[in-house]
Design an enzyme around this catalytic site. Structure first.
Site, PDB file in Angstrom:
ATOM      1  N   TRP A 102       0.665  -1.063  -0.306  1.00  0.00           N
ATOM      2  CA  TRP A 102       0.144  -0.152  -0.520  1.00  0.00           C
ATOM      3  C   TRP A 102       0.480   1.344  -0.148  1.00  0.00           C
ATOM      4  O   TRP A 102       0.504   1.826  -0.733  1.00  0.00           O
ATOM      5  CB  TRP A 102      -1.233  -0.079   1.515  1.00  0.00           C
ATOM      6  CG  TRP A 102      -2.035  -1.279   1.229  1.00  0.00           C
ATOM      7  CD1 TRP A 102      -2.492  -1.760   1.335  1.00  0.00           C
ATOM      8  CD2 TRP A 102      -2.710  -1.231   0.490  1.00  0.00           C
ATOM      9  NE1 TRP A 102      -3.189  -3.143   1.198  1.00  0.00           N
ATOM     10  CE2 TRP A 102      -3.847  -2.450   0.020  1.00  0.00           C
ATOM     11  CE3 TRP A 102      -3.022  -0.494  -0.417  1.00  0.00           C
ATOM     12  CZ2 TRP A 102      -4.958  -2.643  -0.226  1.00  0.00           C
ATOM     13  CZ3 TRP A 102      -4.367  -0.850  -1.679  1.00  0.00           C
ATOM     14  CH2 TRP A 102      -5.236  -2.200  -1.880  1.00  0.00           C
ATOM     15  N   ASP A 172      -1.672   6.182   6.269  1.00  0.00           N
ATOM     16  CA  ASP A 172      -3.048   5.431   6.343  1.00  0.00           C
ATOM     17  C   ASP A 172      -3.348   4.191   6.715  1.00  0.00           C
ATOM     18  O   ASP A 172      -2.662   3.495   7.691  1.00  0.00           O
ATOM     19  CB  ASP A 172      -2.583   4.868   5.082  1.00  0.00           C
ATOM     20  CG  ASP A 172      -3.564   3.641   4.245  1.00  0.00           C
ATOM     21  OD1 ASP A 172      -4.369   2.837   4.474  1.00  0.00           O
ATOM     22  OD2 ASP A 172      -3.565   3.236   3.136  1.00  0.00           O
ATOM     23  N   LYS A 196     -11.838  -2.585   6.705  1.00  0.00           N
ATOM     24  CA  LYS A 196     -11.409  -3.700   7.335  1.00  0.00           C
ATOM     25  C   LYS A 196     -11.868  -3.201   8.424  1.00  0.00           C
ATOM     26  O   LYS A 196     -13.015  -3.789   9.358  1.00  0.00           O
ATOM     27  CB  LYS A 196     -10.207  -3.048   7.270  1.00  0.00           C
ATOM     28  CG  LYS A 196      -9.144  -3.410   5.911  1.00  0.00           C
ATOM     29  CD  LYS A 196      -9.095  -3.197   4.490  1.00  0.00           C
ATOM     30  CE  LYS A 196      -7.840  -3.706   3.910  1.00  0.00           C
ATOM     31  NZ  LYS A 196      -7.796  -2.451   2.753  1.00  0.00           N
TER      32      LYS A 196
HETATM   33  C1  LIG Z   1      -7.170  -2.082   1.522  1.00  0.00           C
HETATM   34  C2  LIG Z   1      -6.769  -1.191   2.205  1.00  0.00           C
HETATM   35  C3  LIG Z   1      -5.986   0.128   0.945  1.00  0.00           C
HETATM   36  C4  LIG Z   1      -7.158   0.322  -0.326  1.00  0.00           C
HETATM   37  O1  LIG Z   1      -8.118   0.342   0.219  1.00  0.00           O
HETATM   38  P1  LIG Z   1      -9.475   0.690  -0.621  1.00  0.00           P
HETATM   39  O2  LIG Z   1     -10.332   1.253  -0.341  1.00  0.00           O
HETATM   40  O3  LIG Z   1      -9.355  -0.291  -1.828  1.00  0.00           O
HETATM   41  O4  LIG Z   1      -9.058   1.545  -1.860  1.00  0.00           O
HETATM   42  C5  LIG Z   1      -5.232   0.926   1.000  1.00  0.00           C
HETATM   43  N1  LIG Z   1      -4.278   0.945   2.502  1.00  0.00           N
HETATM   44  C6  LIG Z   1      -4.544  -0.518   3.259  1.00  0.00           C
HETATM   45  C7  LIG Z   1      -4.218   0.026   4.496  1.00  0.00           C
HETATM   46  C8  LIG Z   1      -5.369  -1.004   3.514  1.00  0.00           C
HETATM   47  O5  LIG Z   1      -6.017  -2.142   3.556  1.00  0.00           O
END
Ligand SMILES: *Cc1c(COP(=O)(O)O)cnc(C)c1O
Length: 360
Positions: A102, A172, A196
């Site tokens: 990511w 993030d 998540k």
């Molecule tokens: C799942 C995830 C993403 C991507 O999320 P989307 O909603 O599919 O854009 C980005 N960063 C992390 C750490 C993730 O776990």
């Protein structure tokens, strides 16, 4: 088929209580005679739902008043562009801590708009750890510093908050938001895709310090400008109303469980017992360094990868699903977010021990 224990990394399991409540309210929400999906986002019925969600998140995370909370679309991935577009503020470079797939995507996107200074990378060890604080040599002139709080694919997590001085820290937090208390004031911006630990996919939550709003570069698309959404109170366009409603129910569920202090205790217990099951066996192993281990995503491999398919098949028959690891790590990955009950982790451990006795 009864409900299973779903170890998916995302979209991930939601609390059963939330799903049941949503089912009850599905066709007639709060005597409105309609479902949340059918309501005007400007009507007072929905505004109450929106307020319930925002207040719920603010209370849980104790978000200070000088931070805005935004409910946006485009998942976490849109933030990879929104962050540089909005936070460069005349500067030309930003620091990125590279700890997985990511962060790689975040870096690739940022490179379209600025010079990226990769201040740490664990790519050479297949991202099996995050940096120690003393390994970070940050640029005091950077527009911001970006970190991925929890690395969903590789199963690592920061267990401290880097000290970036006056440089705004951006994180993030898609896969560990709400899993533990965090001091929001240490960050300039926190973002998370909802799928998540919050709710349905597509929704992204952004928590941004007020002074960072309003300086987007000129060519920023209107929808990618935080100022648009601050001014519009997340309703510049039609927001993802149903997802916001579900998120509000999840926040309420968490509050009833005792908030982030209590959920953290449960998360520590769940992760500790799963890691210790792996560590004490000669059959399973975990590729991540102990100090960096994630409480949310637990990757592990079998000593004989020829048994992987059998493991997945038998696990599924036992009601334990979506355990297949990401292709870049191999083996298995158990994602044990807030909504995974402790009994689900216990069931997995029992299954793993039994599997080892049979085939180890
Ligand atoms: C799942 C995830 C993403 C991507 O999320 P989307 O909603 O599919 O854009 C980005 N960063 C992390 C750490 C993730 O776990």
């Amino acid at each position: 088929m009864p409900r299973v224990y779903n170890f998916s990394a995302g979209p991930a399991a939601l609390p059963l209580e939330v799903l049941e409540r949503a089912r009850e309210e599905m066709v007639n929400h709060n005597d409105s005679g309609m479902s949340v999906m059918e309501m005007s986002h400007r009507g007072k019925e929905f505004l109450a739902i929106f307020d319930h969600a925002e207040t719920g998140l603010r209370d849980l995370m104790q978000i200070p008043d000088n931070y805005k909370v935004l409910f946006l679309q485009g998942g976490a991935s849109s933030q990879f562009a929104m962050v540089p577009l909005n936070l460069l503020r005349g500067k030309t470079g930003a620091d990125y801590i590279h700890t997985g797939m990511w962060s790689k995507k975040a870096i690739a996107e940022a490179k379209r708009y600025c010079a990226v200074n990769t201040v740490f990378s664990s790519e050479d060890v297949n991202f099996n750890r995050v940096p120690r604080a003393d390994e970070l040599h940050l640029d005091t002139n950077a527009a911001y510093c970006h970190m991925t709080f929890n690395n969903t694919i590789f199963g690592t997590e920061f267990h401290y908050i880097p000290d970036t001085g006056d440089v705004p820290l951006v994180t993030d937090a898609s896969s560990n938001i709400l899993s533990r208390p965090v001091d929001v004031s240490r960050f300039g911006l926190i973002y998370a895709g909802a799928q998540k630990n919050i709710g349905p996919s597509g929704l992204a939550i952004v928590i941004i310090r007020e002074d960072l709003v309003g300086s987007a570069v000129d060519f920023t698309p209107t929808m990618f400008n935080y100022e648009t959404h601050v001014k519009g109170n997340s309703m510049f366009n039609t927001p993802p109303t149903y997802s916001i409603y579900i998120a509000g129910l999840v926040f309420e569920w968490l509050r009833k469980k005792g908030g982030l202090v209590e959920i953290e205790k449960i998360n520590i217990r769940k992760a500790d017992k799963l890691y210790s099951c792996i560590d004490k066996s000669g059959f399973y192993s975990c590729p991540t360094e102990p100090e960096s281990r994630s409480r949310m995503n637990v990757p592990f491999t079998l000593s004989d990868s020829g048994l992987d398919e059998k493991f997945l098949e038998e696990a599924k028959a036992a009601g334990l699903v979506t355990l297949k690891g990401h292709r870049s790590v191999g083996g298995m990955r158990a994602s044990i977010y807030n909504a995974m009950p402790e009994e689900g982790v216990d069931a997995l451990i029992n299954f793993m021990e039994e599997f080892e006795r049979k085939y180890g």
